[in-house]
Write an enzyme that holds these catalytic residues in place. Structure first.
Site, PDB file in Angstrom:
ATOM      1  N   GLY A  96      35.819 -35.865   7.314  1.00 41.20           N
ATOM      2  CA  GLY A  96      36.477 -34.585   7.283  1.00 41.20           C
ATOM      3  C   GLY A  96      37.788 -34.095   6.401  1.00 41.20           C
ATOM      4  O   GLY A  96      37.550 -34.259   5.136  1.00 41.20           O
ATOM      5  N   LYS A 104      26.823 -39.944   6.645  1.00 39.95           N
ATOM      6  CA  LYS A 104      27.829 -40.191   5.629  1.00 39.95           C
ATOM      7  C   LYS A 104      28.086 -41.636   4.925  1.00 39.95           C
ATOM      8  O   LYS A 104      28.337 -41.613   3.903  1.00 39.95           O
ATOM      9  CB  LYS A 104      29.334 -40.029   6.686  1.00 39.95           C
ATOM     10  CG  LYS A 104      29.511 -38.671   7.409  1.00 39.95           C
ATOM     11  CD  LYS A 104      30.454 -38.704   8.501  1.00 39.95           C
ATOM     12  CE  LYS A 104      30.648 -37.338   9.029  1.00 39.95           C
ATOM     13  NZ  LYS A 104      31.110 -37.300  10.235  1.00 39.95           N
ATOM     14  N   GLY A 144      36.833 -31.431  12.872  1.00 42.98           N
ATOM     15  CA  GLY A 144      37.640 -30.405  13.334  1.00 42.98           C
ATOM     16  C   GLY A 144      37.684 -29.091  12.255  1.00 42.98           C
ATOM     17  O   GLY A 144      37.533 -29.640  11.034  1.00 42.98           O
TER      18      GLY A 144
HETATM   19  N1  HSE Z   1      30.063 -34.343  14.065  1.00 44.30           N
HETATM   20  C1  HSE Z   1      31.154 -34.783  13.064  1.00 44.30           C
HETATM   21  C2  HSE Z   1      31.902 -35.981  13.754  1.00 44.30           C
HETATM   22  C3  HSE Z   1      31.930 -33.433  12.390  1.00 44.30           C
HETATM   23  O1  HSE Z   1      31.968 -35.895  14.799  1.00 44.30           O
HETATM   24  O2  HSE Z   1      32.666 -36.435  13.156  1.00 44.30           O
HETATM   25  C4  HSE Z   1      32.659 -34.012  10.993  1.00 44.30           C
HETATM   26  O3  HSE Z   1      31.287 -34.428  10.305  1.00 44.30           O
END
Ligand code: HSE
Length: 435
Positions: free
Chosen positions: A135, A206, A303
């Site tokens: 994020g 990720k 978020g």
């Molecule tokens: N769904 C992902 C999380 C959103 O919960 O981290 C951010 O990549």
């Protein structure tokens, strides 16, 4: 003053955040970029749903992505649709048309990154993806640029806000998995399909991206051992706590002899470790480089506004380059380095293990379980029997010393074949040393 024209694909949660930041901080952003920033088109399939904090009647809305992709005046495309298709085709079209692209689409990069990086490099444009990992934490920039002088030894941490939120709620409030998941979804943290979050795939996506940058090797997603949090029970969380540990979903990459371990799984870590204190939707990533030593990155990993903040980091960088005629270099895109490390087999990893064996409370059972562990070269550090059963199986909780995964799996298969063992044994890997 140069006018940089931007097209947005997808006005969902993150897209709306991107527009809000432009509307509220335009003067500052334009001053930092040295150009005017014009939102030339916003494409979404839903042209009527109100977006909180925005008046969509004032936006250049279109129901057709072709109005973004086919407009030669648009230099930057921000893709916030998510998923593989049509996002992949849209990005390839944008890149082929010589447009710079910013995306938060970790699933797409994890599956098709090599193709997209190659397409961007060929066309001499930038493909920015700061928002795809952790994020709002500026992690991609740090790994790509800030740590360029290092050989990275390990990257590990919490990179899925939804899973961390759920595990934190289960740990702190004792609520059920399903209640915690619903709350995470209500907050807009979860992916459209929450399976990606809770089954560990989002973390694997990720991690794949981070490994590409940190170790300069392309790891196939199928080579990332991935386990989610759906089988973590309140019982194991409570036993972990009694033993001085917390359970977190960790994404782990470590350089080993001639390879790189890449894995995602629920992990017991000492309650006193900094990662154990990472609660709710927060992410934290530890990186060790041979020159810099240990680093810790911490912040909101999901978020609307944190992710929009990361989108703007890339967008502004591109706008600044356009405004000042600085070309994009293929060198800046992820690529495999010379001697890229292959993924190490999961069977070969070594760590400590937590086991919960559901066994009949009869003389000799523990010695049979311990015997199997011993035969497989696994040494026990700690055993607690929870409760006393006459007919029902009781949980026997064990912590092992460091052992090899291959040996542990062989031992578990044998333990679960014992007539005294009533259910499949729960196994959770332990990292970060003793509590
Ligand atoms: N769904 C992902 C999380 C959103 O919960 O981290 C951010 O990549």
């Amino acid at each position: 003053m140069t006018d940089v024209r931007i097209g947005l694909l997808g006005l969902g949660t993150i897209g709306a955040g991107v527009v809000k930041i432009l509307e509220s901080r335009r003067a500052m952003l334009e001053e930092r970029a040295g150009c005017r920033l014009t939102l030339a088109a916003v494409a979404d399939t839903d042209l009527t749903r109100p977006r909180e904090g925005l008046d969509i009647r004032t936006l250049p809305m279109t129901g057709d992505a072709a109005h973004v992709l086919g407009d030669p005046a648009i230099q930057v495309v921000i893709e916030l649709i998510g998923g593989i298709e049509p996002a992949r085709s849209f990005i390839l079209r944008a890149l082929a048309a010589g447009k710079h692209v910013v995306t938060a689409n970790k699933a797409l990069l994890a599956h098709h990154g090599a193709e997209l990086y190659e397409a961007a490099g060929r066309r001499g444009v930038t493909l920015g993806f700061e928002a795809a990992v952790a994020g709002g934490i500026p992690l991609i920039q740090a790994v790509k640029e800030g740590l360029v002088a290092n050989r990275i030894l390990s990257v590990f941490g919490i990179v899925n806000g939804t899973s961390n939120y759920i595990l934190s709620k289960m740990t702190d409030e004792g609520v059920d998995f399903s209640v915690a998941l619903k709350e995470a979804q209500a907050h807009g943290y979860a992916e459209a399909d929450p399976t990606l979050d809770i089954e560990g795939m989002d973390s694997a996506h990720k991690l794949q991206i981070l490994v590409t940058l940190a170790f300069r090797t392309f790891v196939d997603l199928k080579d990332i051992h991935t386990e989610g949090i759906t089988r973590v029970t309140a019982q194991d969380i409570a036993y972990a706590r009694e033993l001085g540990y917390r359970i977190k979903l960790l994404a782990i990459a470590k350089a080993t002899n001639g390879g790189v371990e890449v894995r995602v799984h629920p992990t017991m870590i000492p309650a006193a470790s900094p990662l154990a204190a990472v609660a709710g939707v927060f992410n934290a990533v530890f990186i060790t480089g041979d020159a810099v030593g240990d680093l810790m990155f911490y912040g909101r990993g999901a978020g609307q506004m944190p992710t929009a903040s990361a989108v703007w980091a890339d967008t502004l960088d591109i706008a600044r380059r356009i405004a000042h005629d600085v070309p994009a270099l293929a060198l800046e895109l992820p690529s495999a380095g010379p001697g890229a490390l292959p993924p190490a087999p999961m069977d070969a990893i070594r760590c400590c293990y937590y086991l919960r064996v559901m066994a009949q409370d009869r003389p000799g059972v523990l010695s049979r379980v311990a015997g199997i562990l011993g035969e497989n070269d696994i040494s026990i550090a700690n055993v607690i029997q929870k409760g006393r059963g006459t007919r029902e199986a009781v949980p026997v909780v064990m912590l092992s010393h460091e052992a090899r995964e291959r040996d542990m799996r062989r031992a578990l298969a044998a333990i679960d074949r014992l007539p005294d063992v009533a259910a499949a044994t729960t196994m959770i890997r332990v990292e970060g040393g003793r509590a």
